[in-house]
Scaffold this motif. Structure first.
Motif, PDB file in Angstrom:
ATOM      1  N   GLY A 205       0.814  -1.211   0.000  1.00  0.00           N
ATOM      2  CA  GLY A 205       0.000   0.000   0.000  1.00  0.00           C
ATOM      3  C   GLY A 205       0.847   1.260   0.000  1.00  0.00           C
TER       4      GLY A 205
ATOM      5  N   MET B  19       0.107   3.076  -3.615  1.00  0.00           N
ATOM      6  CA  MET B  19      -0.911   4.130  -3.622  1.00  0.00           C
ATOM      7  C   MET B  19      -0.380   5.456  -4.173  1.00  0.00           C
ATOM      8  SD  MET B  19      -3.855   3.007  -3.028  1.00  0.00           S
ATOM      9  CE  MET B  19      -4.698   4.594  -3.015  1.00  0.00           C
TER      10      MET B  19
ATOM     11  N   PHE C 111      -0.758   5.665  -7.990  1.00  0.00           N
ATOM     12  CA  PHE C 111      -2.089   5.377  -8.532  1.00  0.00           C
ATOM     13  C   PHE C 111      -2.292   5.968  -9.920  1.00  0.00           C
ATOM     14  CE2 PHE C 111      -6.433   6.895  -9.283  1.00  0.00           C
ATOM     15  CZ  PHE C 111      -7.120   5.691  -9.283  1.00  0.00           C
TER      16      PHE C 111
ATOM     17  N   PHE D  85     -10.362   5.199  -7.822  1.00  0.00           N
ATOM     18  CA  PHE D  85      -9.529   5.568  -6.672  1.00  0.00           C
ATOM     19  C   PHE D  85     -10.213   5.209  -5.357  1.00  0.00           C
ATOM     20  CE2 PHE D  85      -8.237   8.537  -3.345  1.00  0.00           C
ATOM     21  CZ  PHE D  85      -6.856   8.318  -3.328  1.00  0.00           C
TER      22      PHE D  85
ATOM     23  N   ILE E 104     -10.120   1.367  -4.828  1.00  0.00           N
ATOM     24  CA  ILE E 104      -8.762   0.898  -4.525  1.00  0.00           C
ATOM     25  C   ILE E 104      -8.329   1.320  -3.122  1.00  0.00           C
ATOM     26  CG2 ILE E 104      -6.319   1.145  -5.143  1.00  0.00           C
ATOM     27  CD1 ILE E 104      -7.875  -0.761  -6.923  1.00  0.00           C
ATOM     28  N   LEU E 105      -8.662   2.541  -2.717  1.00  0.00           N
ATOM     29  CA  LEU E 105      -8.293   3.023  -1.381  1.00  0.00           C
ATOM     30  C   LEU E 105      -8.971   2.194  -0.288  1.00  0.00           C
ATOM     31  CD1 LEU E 105      -6.856   5.075   0.433  1.00  0.00           C
ATOM     32  CD2 LEU E 105      -8.866   6.572   0.199  1.00  0.00           C
TER      33      LEU E 105
ATOM     34  N   THR F 208      -7.544  -1.352  -0.269  1.00  0.00           N
ATOM     35  CA  THR F 208      -6.176  -1.392   0.264  1.00  0.00           C
ATOM     36  C   THR F 208      -6.185  -1.403   1.788  1.00  0.00           C
ATOM     37  OG1 THR F 208      -5.310  -0.221  -1.677  1.00  0.00           O
ATOM     38  CG2 THR F 208      -3.952  -0.197   0.300  1.00  0.00           C
TER      39      THR F 208
END
Length: 463
Positions: free
Chosen positions: A344, A348, A351, A369, A372-373, A376
């Protein structure tokens, strides 16, 4: 002096948490590194392939992702049986019975290949009504691309089945370097052929189907040549793979069939959530495809650990060393969770360049986004208990419980909750992924409860 002190502390830490009577940390590292490289190549190459097909438009990306959800459902059936072979091979290896190791390897290859042939023929006959039932609401251009890709993928199933079965047997005896080499041959040739057929010849989805067939059957030929001509440990002959040893087949299927049923129900649930996403439109399908590709990058080290622990715990249980099996499982869970923190922190900040590989429409970048955030952060505490723990339980022979738990959690949590959050509460793709993260937590808690007890170590898979 300081470097010596660091080395001593590192050695002490590794010795404490990753060494036992059955296996030591040097052997575990030797198992893990090739699997890590293998997973990195597989995920990285799939990422490149998805990025390449995106040049053919969002309809092509959506079709490939839509059919891949069905392909994963089908391929994982015989991969599950191959995993049963890995467990049996590992336990015989741990017990020191080389003759039965060879028989287990032969039985794995013959049974997995036949199963793959049956699945591919079934799908090729019924592909049209199956696509209509599952993805009939997709746009016409997505469906047209999907039909081509599904037929081409089904033709390649026997090829990838042979590679998976051989690699599974090799992992069972700890020869992960050989399995890495075979995997690289198959996957690198796939990407190189995709460059030719998609980027140079501009053949789109049709080019991808040609590439997948050539690469998988080339990999299968190399796997068989290696096994018969090069390998000195498994001692498998071509005629052995044509003979069905029913007693050995029962041992393999004892692990493989429950896992195969789990994969069918588990990936069936994924297909159902995919149907939810189809109803949200082509942009939602593309968002899901890109998020899935990116999430796989974060999971590279953890997936390698999940594969490694099957061999480690399998060999521990072959020696009937329960203490080592418990110790290594705990250590792998913590190490896997730490790997998500590291990945992460590395990925990140990257990205924007990563998502830029897919050339997505600007209106879906924010959704990507957010997904994915959230994913994660959720992976750090939840993924390892949901996937490392059942891998260890299954390696000990506790396949029925792990499979039943996974099936129930998928259908009662991910599918139902995915529909409620994604469709009813109108959270869209974010809601579907939130449901997946919650399901990890539910099944992980159940697996930890099982791991703390003694029933999972009481199975006698081998004599």
């Amino acid at each position: 002096m300081s470097q010596l002190s660091v080395r001593m502390r590192t050695h002490g830490f590794l010795n404490k948490h990753f060494s036992g009577e059955s296996i030591d940390y040097r052997q575990i590292i030797a198992l893990f590194i090739p699997l890590l490289i293998d997973q990195a190549f597989i995920v990285g190459l799939n990422l490149v392939n998805t990025a390449m097909i995106s040049s053919s438009g969002m309809a092509a990306v959506s079709a490939v992702n839509m059919i891949d959800s069905l392909n994963i459902f089908l391929i994982n059936v015989f991969v599950a049986v191959s995993t049963g072979g890995t467990v049996v091979v590992a336990q015989y290896k741990g017990s020191g019975n080389d003759l039965m190791v060879s028989k287990a390897a032969s039985g794995t290859i013959s049974s997995v290949s036949l199963l793959a042939l049956c699945i591919s023929l079934f799908m090729m006959v019924l592909y049209n009504p199956i696509l209509s039932v599952l993805f009939g609401s997709a746009s016409p251009d997505v469906l047209a691309n999907g039909k081509v890709y599904l037929l081409g993928s089904c033709m390649s199933f026997v090829g990838i089945a042979i590679v998976e079965a051989v690699c599974g047997a090799l992992r069972g005896i700890g020869k992960t370097r050989a399995s890495l080499a075979l995997s690289l041959i198959m996957n690198l040739s796939y990407v190189l052929l995709n460059v030719v057929f998609i980027n140079v010849l501009d053949m789109g989805v049709l080019g991808m189907t040609i590439a997948v067939n050539v690469s998988r059957y080339a990999g299968a030929v190399c796997a068989l040549i290696y096994l018969v001509r090069v390998d000195d440990d498994l001692r498998v002959q071509l005629r052995d793979m044509l003979y069905f040893n029913l007693a050995m087949l029962k041992k393999i299927l004892f692990i493989g069939l429950p896992f195969a049923a789990e994969q069918m129900f588990f990936n069936g649930g994924k297909i159902l959530t995919q149907i939810f996403i189809v109803s949200l439109g082509t942009n939602a399908l593309a968002t899901n495809a890109i998020c899935s590709s990116l999430a796989n990058v974060f999971q590279i080290p953890a997936n390698a650990l999940a594969l490694t622990i099957v061999t480690v715990v399998g060999q521990c249980m072959g020696r009937r060393n329960v203490a080592d099996a418990r110790k290594f499982t705990k250590s792998f869970i913590w190490l896997s969770s730490c790997s998500f923190i590291v990945m992460g922190l590395i990925l990140m900040p990257l990205f924007e360049p990563m998502v830029g590989l897919f050339h997505p429409p600007a209106e879906i970048v924010d959704d990507i986004f957010v997904v994915i955030l959230i994913n994660t952060l959720a992976q750090i505490p939840l993924w390892s208990i949901a996937f490392i723990t059942p891998s260890a339980l299954r390696a000990a022979g506790d396949s029925k419980f792990t499979s039943l738990t996974s099936m129930l959690s998928m259908w009662l949590c991910r599918v139902v909750l995915g529909y409620i959050l994604g469709i009813v509460f109108n959270l869209g793709i974010v809601g579907v992924w939130l449901a997946m993260d919650i399901e990890w937590g539910v099944r992980g808690i159940v697996f930890l409860w099982r791991f703390r007890g003694n029933k999972w170590v009481q199975h006698r898979l081998i004599d």
